[in-house]
Design a protein around this motif. Structure first.
Motif: not given
Ligand code: NAD
Ligand code: UD1
Length: 332
Positions: A99-100, A125-127, A144-146, A153-154
């Protein structure tokens, strides 16, 4: 002579190839990189390829004073922002660092850009922001989800850019969602140089073929895919690099926020990749079938029609080109 572009993370894998593409397109390039995952020797190699090099400034994007001095000394018109950490597994172990560096670094950069009145940015960014897609191919409008801090972070940075655009439409923003970048420049002077044991498939294959690793573990052969192994959309890094030049050209013509997939639109399985690597390079890639890797998805490939239409760009290099250029780079 075209304008000057600031490339953060420009000595890294994708940044170095994009610097070559920008120089070839006639831009002046300034690279700022803290060398946490790359080496300054890349700058001379870019110079060898292009017969002229970028200006290199060693430093961190979290250093606002440094960035401010760059914008006051040089007439930068746009930024291509690669600088960041990218290892998914490490991000789970060290979320604060991710994150930093990724979010913190981007915030510092965007603020300095705003103050300097430089409001054109292309962001890596990224897929990974699509999580596990319900359907294929993946279009930009998918949910979208992480699933890990790196991906998170993206998403955060994409959202910050969207908010910035909403607040001030003078910003020109490209959010480029890369699928799986592989390969190397055909000169074999620049390529991907992972530190330690590679996490990603292609560098693991080439190190195994070179005898540096004993065998490749194929992570799962029981996915719902024709041969049971995971399918991805691998894109040659030189095609990906030209996508950045196309995005910059687009932003110069349109004051917009643009979000596009950069991939080939073709899905390739792990076994297909191993077979193509062996046949293209007349080498052996010893492998064994192992357990699935936690967090992996079965299938992922892009719908690239938006990038094709808006940017007048498409990936032209084949899977054989990716395998050949990776092997040439490995052997150099
Ligand atoms: P890379 O690690 O080779 O390049 C990143 C560069 O940024 C490195 O040279 C590193 O030294 C530098 N850097 C890191 N933190 C920095 C900081 N705070 N200040 C200055 N420099 C810093 O990675 P890459 O594969 O070239 O990826 C570039 C970008 O594309 C990253 O943002 C990554 O998340 C994104 N991306 C990569 C992939 C991939 O598969 N390679 C896929 C999708 C998105
Ligand atoms: C990974 C990241 C993704 C990132 C991308 C590019 C995860 C979960 N995702 O994607 O966020 O954007 O890298 O950096 O880490 N494989 C093997 N053996 C190996 C390595 C990989 O079989 O030793 C398989 C994987 O299971 C997958 C395919 O090869 O099916 C591609 O893997 P990889 O290169 O790591 O990329 P992704 O997992 O797609």
């Amino acid at each position: 002579m075209k304008e000057t572009i600031l490339v953060t993370g420009g000595t890294g894998f994708i940044g170095s190839h994009t610097s070559v593409a920008l120089l070839d397109a006639g831009y002046e390039v300034i690279v700022v990189d803290n060398l946490s995952n790359s080496d300054a020797g890349v700058i001379q190699r870019i110079e060898q390829i292009c017969s002229r090099g970028p200006r290199f400034i060693e430093g961190d994007v979290r250093d606002s004073d440094l960035l401010t001095s760059i914008f006051s000394e040089f007439a930068v018109v746009a930024v291509v922002h690669f600088a960041g950490l990218k290892a998914v597994g490490e991000s789970v172990q060290k979320p604060l660092e991710y994150y930093q560096n990724n979010v913190g670094g981007s915030l510092k950069l965007f603020k300095v850009m705003q103050t300097a009145g430089v409001k054109t940015i292309v962001f890596s960014s990224s897929a990974t922001v699509y999580g596990d897609p319900a359907q294929l191919p993946i279009t930009e409008s998918f949910p979208l989800s992480a699933t890990n801090p790196y991906g998170a972070t993206k998403l955060v940075i994409e959202n910050i850019l969207a908010d910035l655009y909403r607040a001030d439409e003078e910003w020109r923003i490209a959010r480029l969602r890369y699928f799986n970048p592989v390969g190397a420049h055909e000169s074999a002077l620049i390529g991907e140089n992972p530190k330690g044991v590679p996490d990603n498939l292609m560098p693991y294959i080439s190190q195994t073929a070179a005898g540096i690793r004993k065998e490749l573990s194929v992570f799962g052969d029981d996915y719902k895919t024709p041969d049971g192994t995971g399918i991805r959309d691998y894109i040659h890094v030189v095609d990906l690099a030209s996508g950045h030049v196309a995005a910059l050209d687009y932003l110069q013509r349109n004051d917009q926020m643009l979000t596009v997939n950069l991939g080939t639109g073709n899905g390739v399985s792990v076994l297909e990749m191993i077979n193509t690597f062996e046949s293209t390079n007349s080498c052996k890639v010893p492998y064994r079938i192992a357990k699935r890797r936690a967090g992996d998805i079965a299938r992922c490939w892009a719908d690239t029609s938006l990038a094709n239409r808006l940017l007048e760009w498409e990936a032209t290099r084949t899977l054989e080109d990716m395998c050949r250029d990776t092997w040439r780079w490995q052997n150099s």
